[in-house]
Motif scaffolding. Structure first.
Motif, PDB file in Angstrom:
ATOM      1  N   ARG A 234       0.811  -1.224   0.000  1.00  0.00           N
ATOM      2  CA  ARG A 234       0.000   0.000   0.000  1.00  0.00           C
ATOM      3  C   ARG A 234       0.849   1.282   0.000  1.00  0.00           C
ATOM      4  O   ARG A 234       0.310   2.392  -0.069  1.00  0.00           O
ATOM      5  CB  ARG A 234      -0.951  -0.006   1.206  1.00  0.00           C
ATOM      6  CG  ARG A 234      -2.087  -1.031   1.041  1.00  0.00           C
ATOM      7  CD  ARG A 234      -2.857  -1.239   2.342  1.00  0.00           C
ATOM      8  NE  ARG A 234      -3.349   0.005   2.900  1.00  0.00           N
ATOM      9  CZ  ARG A 234      -3.720   0.152   4.178  1.00  0.00           C
ATOM     10  NH1 ARG A 234      -3.657  -0.871   5.008  1.00  0.00           N
ATOM     11  NH2 ARG A 234      -4.164   1.309   4.608  1.00  0.00           N
ATOM     12  N   HIS A 235       2.164   1.134   0.108  1.00  0.00           N
ATOM     13  CA  HIS A 235       3.022   2.335   0.211  1.00  0.00           C
ATOM     14  C   HIS A 235       2.840   3.271  -0.982  1.00  0.00           C
ATOM     15  O   HIS A 235       2.774   4.483  -0.821  1.00  0.00           O
ATOM     16  CB  HIS A 235       4.497   1.932   0.313  1.00  0.00           C
ATOM     17  CG  HIS A 235       4.843   1.234   1.596  1.00  0.00           C
ATOM     18  ND1 HIS A 235       6.095   0.743   1.864  1.00  0.00           N
ATOM     19  CD2 HIS A 235       4.098   0.937   2.696  1.00  0.00           C
ATOM     20  CE1 HIS A 235       6.113   0.180   3.058  1.00  0.00           C
ATOM     21  NE2 HIS A 235       4.906   0.273   3.583  1.00  0.00           N
TER      22      HIS A 235
ATOM     23  N   HIS B 120      15.625   3.707   9.272  1.00  0.00           N
ATOM     24  CA  HIS B 120      15.852   4.258  10.611  1.00  0.00           C
ATOM     25  C   HIS B 120      17.297   4.126  11.075  1.00  0.00           C
ATOM     26  O   HIS B 120      17.727   4.846  11.967  1.00  0.00           O
ATOM     27  CB  HIS B 120      14.911   3.580  11.607  1.00  0.00           C
ATOM     28  CG  HIS B 120      15.174   2.116  11.749  1.00  0.00           C
ATOM     29  ND1 HIS B 120      14.985   1.238  10.712  1.00  0.00           N
ATOM     30  CD2 HIS B 120      15.637   1.382  12.797  1.00  0.00           C
ATOM     31  CE1 HIS B 120      15.299   0.013  11.117  1.00  0.00           C
ATOM     32  NE2 HIS B 120      15.694   0.073  12.376  1.00  0.00           N
TER      33      HIS B 120
ATOM     34  N   ARG C 127       4.638 -11.016   6.332  1.00  0.00           N
ATOM     35  CA  ARG C 127       6.084 -11.017   6.071  1.00  0.00           C
ATOM     36  C   ARG C 127       6.620 -12.396   5.658  1.00  0.00           C
ATOM     37  O   ARG C 127       7.559 -12.493   4.893  1.00  0.00           O
ATOM     38  CB  ARG C 127       6.828 -10.619   7.346  1.00  0.00           C
ATOM     39  CG  ARG C 127       7.148  -9.167   7.462  1.00  0.00           C
ATOM     40  CD  ARG C 127       8.077  -8.984   8.651  1.00  0.00           C
ATOM     41  NE  ARG C 127       8.320  -7.600   8.927  1.00  0.00           N
ATOM     42  CZ  ARG C 127       7.438  -6.775   9.452  1.00  0.00           C
ATOM     43  NH1 ARG C 127       6.234  -7.199   9.749  1.00  0.00           N
ATOM     44  NH2 ARG C 127       7.745  -5.517   9.681  1.00  0.00           N
TER      45      ARG C 127
ATOM     46  N   HIS D 206      17.321  -2.502   4.139  1.00  0.00           N
ATOM     47  CA  HIS D 206      18.029  -1.806   5.229  1.00  0.00           C
ATOM     48  C   HIS D 206      19.543  -1.981   5.104  1.00  0.00           C
ATOM     49  O   HIS D 206      20.302  -1.023   5.231  1.00  0.00           O
ATOM     50  CB  HIS D 206      17.595  -2.359   6.591  1.00  0.00           C
ATOM     51  CG  HIS D 206      16.318  -1.770   7.115  1.00  0.00           C
ATOM     52  ND1 HIS D 206      16.028  -0.424   7.070  1.00  0.00           N
ATOM     53  CD2 HIS D 206      15.265  -2.353   7.736  1.00  0.00           C
ATOM     54  CE1 HIS D 206      14.846  -0.206   7.638  1.00  0.00           C
ATOM     55  NE2 HIS D 206      14.357  -1.360   8.039  1.00  0.00           N
TER      56      HIS D 206
HETATM   57  P1  NDP Z   1       1.600  -4.491  10.685  1.00  0.00           P
HETATM   58  O1  NDP Z   1       1.349  -5.849  10.123  1.00  0.00           O
HETATM   59  O2  NDP Z   1       1.605  -4.305  12.169  1.00  0.00           O
HETATM   60  O3  NDP Z   1       0.546  -3.463  10.086  1.00  0.00           O
HETATM   61  C1  NDP Z   1       0.397  -3.273   8.697  1.00  0.00           C
HETATM   62  C2  NDP Z   1      -0.997  -2.751   8.415  1.00  0.00           C
HETATM   63  O4  NDP Z   1      -1.942  -3.781   8.689  1.00  0.00           O
HETATM   64  C3  NDP Z   1      -1.348  -1.584   9.310  1.00  0.00           C
HETATM   65  O5  NDP Z   1      -1.009  -0.398   8.691  1.00  0.00           O
HETATM   66  C4  NDP Z   1      -2.829  -1.753   9.531  1.00  0.00           C
HETATM   67  O6  NDP Z   1      -3.515  -1.052   8.493  1.00  0.00           O
HETATM   68  C5  NDP Z   1      -3.077  -3.244   9.380  1.00  0.00           C
HETATM   69  N1  NDP Z   1      -3.171  -3.933  10.679  1.00  0.00           N
HETATM   70  C6  NDP Z   1      -2.445  -3.719  11.796  1.00  0.00           C
HETATM   71  N2  NDP Z   1      -2.816  -4.554  12.787  1.00  0.00           N
HETATM   72  C7  NDP Z   1      -3.783  -5.326  12.272  1.00  0.00           C
HETATM   73  C8  NDP Z   1      -4.576  -6.372  12.782  1.00  0.00           C
HETATM   74  N3  NDP Z   1      -4.447  -6.788  14.055  1.00  0.00           N
HETATM   75  N4  NDP Z   1      -5.487  -6.943  11.960  1.00  0.00           N
HETATM   76  C9  NDP Z   1      -5.632  -6.528  10.678  1.00  0.00           C
HETATM   77  N5  NDP Z   1      -4.914  -5.532  10.148  1.00  0.00           N
HETATM   78  C10 NDP Z   1      -3.997  -4.938  10.922  1.00  0.00           C
HETATM   79  O7  NDP Z   1       2.938  -3.935  10.007  1.00  0.00           O
HETATM   80  P2  NDP Z   1       4.367  -3.626  10.565  1.00  0.00           P
HETATM   81  O8  NDP Z   1       4.362  -2.605  11.624  1.00  0.00           O
HETATM   82  O9  NDP Z   1       5.044  -4.887  10.861  1.00  0.00           O
HETATM   83  O10 NDP Z   1       5.008  -2.964   9.234  1.00  0.00           O
HETATM   84  C11 NDP Z   1       4.424  -1.818   8.653  1.00  0.00           C
HETATM   85  C12 NDP Z   1       5.405  -1.235   7.658  1.00  0.00           C
HETATM   86  O11 NDP Z   1       6.549  -0.773   8.353  1.00  0.00           O
HETATM   87  C13 NDP Z   1       5.922  -2.229   6.635  1.00  0.00           C
HETATM   88  O12 NDP Z   1       6.077  -1.570   5.417  1.00  0.00           O
HETATM   89  C14 NDP Z   1       7.280  -2.653   7.158  1.00  0.00           C
HETATM   90  O13 NDP Z   1       8.168  -3.035   6.126  1.00  0.00           O
HETATM   91  C15 NDP Z   1       7.737  -1.393   7.847  1.00  0.00           C
HETATM   92  N6  NDP Z   1       8.614  -1.589   9.013  1.00  0.00           N
HETATM   93  C16 NDP Z   1       9.689  -0.765   9.157  1.00  0.00           C
HETATM   94  C17 NDP Z   1      10.503  -0.815  10.248  1.00  0.00           C
HETATM   95  C18 NDP Z   1      11.593   0.159  10.414  1.00  0.00           C
HETATM   96  O14 NDP Z   1      12.216   0.161  11.469  1.00  0.00           O
HETATM   97  N7  NDP Z   1      11.870   1.009   9.463  1.00  0.00           N
HETATM   98  C19 NDP Z   1      10.288  -1.850  11.276  1.00  0.00           C
HETATM   99  C20 NDP Z   1       9.086  -2.634  11.078  1.00  0.00           C
HETATM  100  C21 NDP Z   1       8.297  -2.488   9.985  1.00  0.00           C
HETATM  101  P3  NDP Z   1      -4.903  -0.333   8.789  1.00  0.00           P
HETATM  102  O15 NDP Z   1      -4.768   0.303  10.114  1.00  0.00           O
HETATM  103  O16 NDP Z   1      -5.115   0.634   7.699  1.00  0.00           O
HETATM  104  O17 NDP Z   1      -5.899  -1.466   8.755  1.00  0.00           O
END
Ligand code: NDP
Length: 333
Positions: free
Chosen positions: A76-77, A123, A164, A180
């Protein structure tokens, strides 16, 4: 002040980035956008965020925002970034910037044309350890760098073994960690990858052919050769970054993480000296740099084009591992 909205009620936003925005003096975290009204409201309540909305459009109809942090799933990015740019908002987007190079370049070009800042949330550029290593390299403390090794090897927590590790279109360690590692090397070496050779595996937790570790050899423009290893299956592996030069070697131990962590040493001959490093929150540093880009025209820690470059090399890694060939890395400016 920069008024922020988080797009995507994600784990990383909850654990690190929301608090980082709230900790930076010239930033204000105003809203969260989640497709789920319930989850969005719970996220907002838990983190003390005033507004939650189910779309960016409905949010902007009632609330003034300057910047968004796109923290949605990888697939979605692109759309979330383009929607924000069309609304005149600055964007800090999670990595990988897009799923394809075409998408990532489109995102960077669109934001440039719209006159909004696009940054990538690599980051690690906010880590005091990485900044110290870059300073050591760029001030010639180890002479001419000849080789580097970077190992981002960890065990992906069970609760993150969802898209993932299962979803071939947006999962896998290459989108997760290779981007990264590429960015880390580009940052500390101030050098650009030109060619890669890689092998990947689904060793333990990757399903449906999704890779959970990959190893690569990368040629850089300066002639330096780097080794990269990314893995989501190692419960006992210390992360590491080494740079070996004509006058010394740098050893970074335990320094690839979300939390400030690890130590940096310089070795000359058999003598090992620890370099003192003042820990700083990686995400707060990234947000502060982004704010400075919005408010004062500074360069963000990692630009959109840095996100394009890290993705270009990561996709070269994927192709090399799939096809068993050396792959050149395209350059974009
Ligand atoms: P999550 O799987 O936690 O969340 C991704 C999306 O899924 C959210 O934006 C949300 O969208 C939806 N979501 C969250 N929780 C739930 C749930 N319980 N049930 C259904 N849908 C859910 O993603 P991450 O935090 O692991 O990763 C998000 C992004 O960040 C990725 O692109 C990843 O690559 C990146 N990332 C980067 C890091 C960094 O340090 N730079 C570290 C970790 C991740 P919505 O609210 O719209 O439904």
């Amino acid at each position: 002040k920069v008024r922020w909205a988080i797009v995507g009620a994600s784990q990383i936003a909850r654990s690190w980035v929301a608090k980082a925005i709230q900790s930076v003096p010239d930033a204000e975290l105003v809203a969260v956008v989640s497709r789920s009204a319930d989850r969005g409201r719970a996220f907002a309540d838990d983190l003390g965020i005033p507004v939650s909305a189910t779309s960016l459009k409905s949010l902007l109809a009632e609330t003034a925002i300057d910047a968004v942090y796109v923290s949605t799933n990888n697939d979605r990015h692109r759309d979330d970034t383009l929607e924000a740019a069309a609304a005149g908002l600055h964007v800090l987007c999670e990595k990988p910037l897009g799923l394809t190079l075409y998408d990532a370049v489109e995102m960077a070009r669109t934001c440039d044309r719209a006159g909004v800042v696009l940054a990538t949330n690599h980051h690690m550029r906010g880590a005091a350890t990485h900044r110290a290593i870059r300073d050591l390299v760029l001030t010639g403390q180890i002479g001419r760098p000849l080789a580097a090794r970077v190992m981002y090897c960890e065990y992906l927590p069970k609760e993150l073994q969802t898209w993932r590790t299962k979803d071939k279109t947006q999962g896998g360690v290459i989108y997760d960690l290779t981007v990264h590692n590429v960015d880390v090397l580009r940052f500390v070496l101030a050098d650009e990858p030109v060619e890669v050779m890689s092998m990947k595996a689904s060793s333990l937790i990757g399903e449906n052919g999704v890779e959970d570790q990959v190893q690569s050899i990368v040629n850089f423009a300066s002639g330096l050769i780097a080794y990269m290893h990314e893995g989501q299956v190692f419960a006992h592996h210390e992360t590491a970054l080494e740079i070996h030069g004509t006058e010394g070697s740098i050893y970074g131990r335990g320094i690839l993480d979300e939390a400030p962590s690890g130590r940096v040493y310089v070795r000359r001959g058999t003598e090992m000296t620890e370099i003192p490093v003042e820990p700083a929150n990686l995400y707060a540093t990234t947000i502060a740099r982004f704010n400075a880009a919005v408010l004062h025209g500074d360069r963000p820690a990692a630009t959109g084009w840095d996100g394009v470059a890290s993705l270009a090399t990561a996709l070269a890694v994927r192709r090399s591992a799939q096809e068993g060939v050396r792959v050149s890395v395209p350059r974009f400016e």
